[in-house]
Design a protein around this motif. Structure first.
Motif, mmCIF file in Angstrom:
data_model
loop_
_atom_site.group_PDB
_atom_site.id
_atom_site.type_symbol
_atom_site.label_atom_id
_atom_site.label_comp_id
_atom_site.label_asym_id
_atom_site.label_seq_id
_atom_site.Cartn_x
_atom_site.Cartn_y
_atom_site.Cartn_z
ATOM 1 N N UNK A 5 36.468 38.098 33.523
ATOM 2 C CA UNK A 5 36.632 39.307 32.720
ATOM 3 C C UNK A 5 37.804 39.062 31.763
ATOM 4 N N UNK A 6 37.563 39.330 30.479
ATOM 5 C CA UNK A 6 38.602 39.101 29.465
ATOM 6 C C UNK A 6 39.380 40.393 29.243
ATOM 7 N N UNK A 7 40.679 40.289 29.285
ATOM 8 C CA UNK A 7 41.498 41.504 29.213
ATOM 9 C C UNK A 7 42.594 41.419 28.157
ATOM 10 N N UNK A 8 42.282 40.738 27.062
ATOM 11 C CA UNK A 8 43.257 40.680 25.966
ATOM 12 C C UNK A 8 43.666 42.088 25.527
ATOM 13 N N UNK A 9 42.661 42.931 25.292
ATOM 14 C CA UNK A 9 42.921 44.293 24.824
ATOM 15 C C UNK A 9 43.838 45.041 25.782
ATOM 16 N N UNK A 10 43.485 44.970 27.056
ATOM 17 C CA UNK A 10 44.170 45.761 28.072
ATOM 18 C C UNK A 10 45.600 45.275 28.324
ATOM 19 N N UNK A 11 45.861 44.010 28.016
ATOM 20 C CA UNK A 11 47.183 43.461 28.340
ATOM 21 C C UNK A 11 48.113 43.405 27.135
ATOM 22 N N UNK A 35 51.010 36.397 23.391
ATOM 23 C CA UNK A 35 50.848 35.222 22.536
ATOM 24 C C UNK A 35 49.630 34.378 22.879
ATOM 25 N N UNK A 36 48.877 34.782 23.887
ATOM 26 C CA UNK A 36 47.766 33.935 24.348
ATOM 27 C C UNK A 36 46.490 34.200 23.566
#
Lengths: 594, 594
Positions: A307-313, A323-324
């Motif tokens: 599960x990708x959580x770029x938005x949430x983090x 920065x990831x």
């Protein structure tokens, strides 16, 4: 005279095998041949377990019934002696329910030592005391052990059922040549100097690829071959310099036809070899596999999808995540109970150079409803709950997050997912999950070489819809009509719909950086063949050694090969390779430079 | 989704093959794919013979029923175009009884050219105008021809039935390695430089001999393999650098068991592949074969046995016969009518260097009762009648006599016997006579090498009764437990009971001039294996290519190999062998010396 048709084991030397006598055979006089597995000698009585490929039968000699000489002979027996014994089948006093022949024994009237034996360097038992090197040096003794022999019997059965299935669909097995031509594209070739053509070399085939395509041009329509292939690569546990493929090709088909035909083969093999009804194979695109499993051969015996959580983090002040390129994780069910020590150990595990992650972030949903993480400093319980919701995590679960460059972090998380699957017992060898991965990219850019390479091979056809990317120079976006069959996270087979158009094939060689001359020198005959009426065609190849090891529930292919080579490509039993005579080299017009 | 199980040929591109539609399919809409065999174009109507592996179906397009574009497309068709056609099956007006599909044709509603084709360099017909070289260069086109494809279909069937038979007797197919160790005994090896073991070489197997013996030591009991073998020999029409064997081995057997088991295989193959019930195989000793046929592989489709007449010809003043070690002849039935010219021609034939006879003597028993010969000067009619009586010759027959050194003259007379058999029509390819030749000599002395060689191979066991000759130094008298299966004068298979005793094997190597060190270096692993309990065992190998060509009624094996090599060991289609990169040679630590 053809006794053979009455009882397949009736020969001049024996009447039965060591695996077939039962209580119904009582009072029959029989002759058995085999190896001494064990001797129990109490002086006045001797029991011998006699072994052959088919089983073990107990022999019995009693002082009161046999001559002194015979008893003395029995006393002289030792492990692995080859023996011929004649006697009457009698009912045992103390039966052995664990042995198929356990109700009977042979009251021996005559005994002959066909060949004595030195004591083997390791125990010929299911569990042996022999190490790997010793077992390989005496492979002929290792092959006497039941589990090793069973592996090769399984292999025979897989081959036979493969042929049964393909024969029933009118595939023809055609033998293609072993002495062929070296082509630098792909892995390193083994080469063979030609005595009759000085200075020239044959190559051993890495696969019969071009020949099977030519057979399609010939109208053979459906071809297969269980065939040895060769690759001069540095070796690993599951690689051998010579290996076996189930190689197949079909004409007038689309990808859909190939997938259906070989899904049929997989299901047939599971049914006939394992007695398992495999469900219909699911299909997953390469992009999907990479996004949700970080691998082009996902093990789908268990879920635990990415599960990708770029938005949430994002934007909570945690610079590592901010920065990831990708922040992605898995939810390991029921592991919220992991101790600090266990989590530290897992963190060290992902930081090992083989995996290469920078660190590991966890979010625990404790059974009591509280939520904890290693980044509590940056994320409020509400933030963490929002992330957990995206994983559908429930109380008792733990979320493990990695971050970094997309391609790298996916690979790392793939390793972590497999590890957690193993730790949670989700990867049982008795469970089989098979599926197709489709829509592979046609090309991949290899930085070190500074050019595009065919991901499958140069004969793979692009998806017609993606040809537009060629003009746009976006070669990485072109998808291929290529597919892999994956079982339990192992790529057991793969293939593609081929290019059958000469112009497209020439374009493909151009993309791969071949000059016209190189393409012509190496594949001129194939390009020319395409001018004479090539049908649409495609196929695939299964790694036969790997397929067998999968059916046998083993990780290494080595135990499913009768005489394997070690990691230096040596056969330590026969001591090959070895030096050759100066005369041989002279005849072959070669010299060694070491 | 698995359409495949309803109709094995139903795919996305076609509904039927070109070989299966019948009148019962009338009014069905079908889609066929295939190659254009022939176009008959009369302007308003076009007929196309569409071909695939399964047959030919006629397509039909009529101006009144199809669009202009479609008719134009049909006009553009040419031989070997790859085409997809959809239409309705209709009854033909003029039926073709010679074609299985000859009652119907397809009224084409849609047509697509899947791939155009250049005009092939030779006719794709049963009888072609292509020469051997051209056909080999374009082998993929040659393979489109029915007779060539039928050969490979036959080969597939022979392989399948071989496996069926051996599987039913519990033989296990085990793959033995291709990268093995060079052994100078026997023919020349192909070798493969090892990159990982600089200066060392693998060899390609001339046969899996030692491995199958090790499998017997392992207790595999019954092994077989249909396997590629390699021999770097100068080539003839029936020799290929790579060839295929049916390789078999059994434990706890005597020669009798082997003969029965593989006689069973031969009869099974004849029954299932040719529909022929082969009679029980007769057996003939090597000595008998040499004395009565001058060959260790006599063609017994016909009698014409040798008759030795030294006694009857001696002392009559004919110095050529008187001085000859052997005077021997055959009786060619019904050839007394041969003219002077015919006899002269026959005399020239035997005097050719390939045969090497000094001359030919005839005795004619004319139909009128008179007797005539080329040696009337020395022999009276009574003398000649005495000779003729020994041949059981009757009026109308002619006796042909040769004389000289025993071994040479027998070989010469063997050639003459086969020639006369052919001329008299006694060697029909539809007739099969199979038998065993047994009791071969163990050793033969090769003058040029000045030592004894194993006639079969160094692992062949001597007959126990003949071991006395070893002590006496009469090595030539030792007979072996070795046997060949001969069909129609062709050695299709051969084998032996092996030595399973280490001491005897060591003795054998000694007889063959091996030093202890050489024996140990080359076969140490086998000698050592014999110390750990080797069972009595034996086996044989069939030349698979030759067996197939025999079943196919052909003389050369080349037509039964998909991609054969020419007499220089070249594959002219792919142009192999070829030069390799300097980089490859460097990695392999070798240099070419030409």
């Amino acid at each position: 005279m053809a006794f053979i048709f009455k009882n397949v084991f009736f020969t001049m030397l024996r009447t039965h095998t060591c695996g077939e006598l039962r209580i119904a055979d009582r009072d029959t006089t029989v002759t058995l041949c085999g190896w001494v597995q064990k001797v129990r000698d109490v002086g006045a009585m001797v029991w011998v377990d006699l072994r052959d490929r088919y089983g073990i039968t107990q022999l019995m000699l009693e002082e009161k019934n046999v001559s002194k000489e015979l008893l003395a002979l029995a006393h002289s027996l030792n492990r692995e002696f080859v023996v011929k014994a004649t006697g009457v089948v009698i009912e045992r006093v103390s039966k052995n329910a664990k042995m198929p022949t356990g109700d009977i024994e042979i009251k021996v009237a005559d005994l002959e030592i066909l060949n004595p034996a030195k004591l083997p360097p390791f125990l010929i038992e299911d569990e042996t005391d022999g190490g790997d090197e010793l077992r390989m040096k005496y492979r002929y003794l290792d092959l006497r052990r039941n589990p090793v022999r069973a592996n090769l019997e399984l292999r025979h059965k897989v081959a036979r059922e493969t042929r049964n299935y393909l024969d029933s669909l009118n595939f023809i097995e055609v033998e293609t040549p072993v002495l062929i031509k070296s082509t630098p594209e792909g892995a390193r070739d083994f080469v063979v100097p030609s005595r009759m053509n000085p200075g020239e070399f044959y190559a051993l085939p890495q696969s019969p690829q071009t020949f099977k395509q030519l057979l399609m041009v010939s109208g053979f329509d459906r071809y297969y071959q269980i065939v040895k292939c060769f690759r001069d690569e540095d070796l690993r546990a599951d690689r051998q310099p010579e290996f076996t493929q189930i190689d197949c090709e079909m004409s007038f088909v689309t990808q859909e036809d190939i997938l259906n035909t070989f899904e049929g083969l997989a299901r047939h093999l599971f049914r006939t070899v394992k007695g398992i009804e495999l469900p219909e194979l699911t299909r997953m695109t390469y992009d999907h596999a990479m996004k949700y499993y970080g691998s082009d051969k996902p093990d789908i015996r268990f879920e635990m999808k990415f599960v990708e959580v770029n938005e949430e983090t994002k934007g909570k002040g945690f610079p590592v995540f901010d920065g990831a390129e990708l922040v992605v994780g898995i939810c390991a069910e029921g592991t919220a109970t992991y101790t600090r020590k266990q989590i530290d150990e897992l963190t060290e595990w992902v930081k090992r150079p083989q995996i290469g992650a920078k660190g590991l972030v966890y979010i625990k949903l404790d059974a009591d409803g509280s939520i904890k993480s290693s980044v509590d400093k940056f994320y409020s319980p509400e933030d963490l709950r929002a992330i957990a919701a995206k994983f559908n995590a429930k109380a008792g679960d733990m979320i493990l997050l990695l971050c970094g460059e997309t391609d790298k972090v996916r690979k790392q998380l793939n390793e972590l997912r497999l590890e957690m699957g193993s730790r949670l017992g989700l990867r049982s060898k008795d469970k089989y999950a098979a599926h197709w991965v489709i829509d592979f990219p046609l090309l991949e850019y290899i930085e070190e070489e500074g050019r595009w390479f065919a991901m499958h091979h140069p004969f793979t056809s692009p998806k017609p819809d993606d040809l537009k990317y060629v003009a746009q120079g976006e070669f990485g976006k072109i998808r291929a009509n290529a597919y892999d069959m994956v079982i339990n996270g192992v790529e057991v087979g793969g293939g593609s719909i081929r290019i059958h158009d000469k112009t497209l094939q020439a374009k493909m060689f151009e993309l791969l950086g071949f000059t016209d001359e190189e393409a012509k020198h190496q594949f001129g005959f194939l390009m020319e063949a395409f001018e004479y009426g090539a049908p649409p065609h495609g196929g695939l190849a299964f790694g036969f050694d790997r397929l067998c090891s999968l059916f046998g529930g083993a990780d290494s292919i080595r135990d499913f090969i009768a005489f394997p080579k070690n990691n230096s490509g040596r056969d330590v039993m026969i001591d090959a390779p070895s030096t050759i005579d100066a005369k041989q080299k002279k005849e072959l017009n070669i010299a060694t430079t070491v």
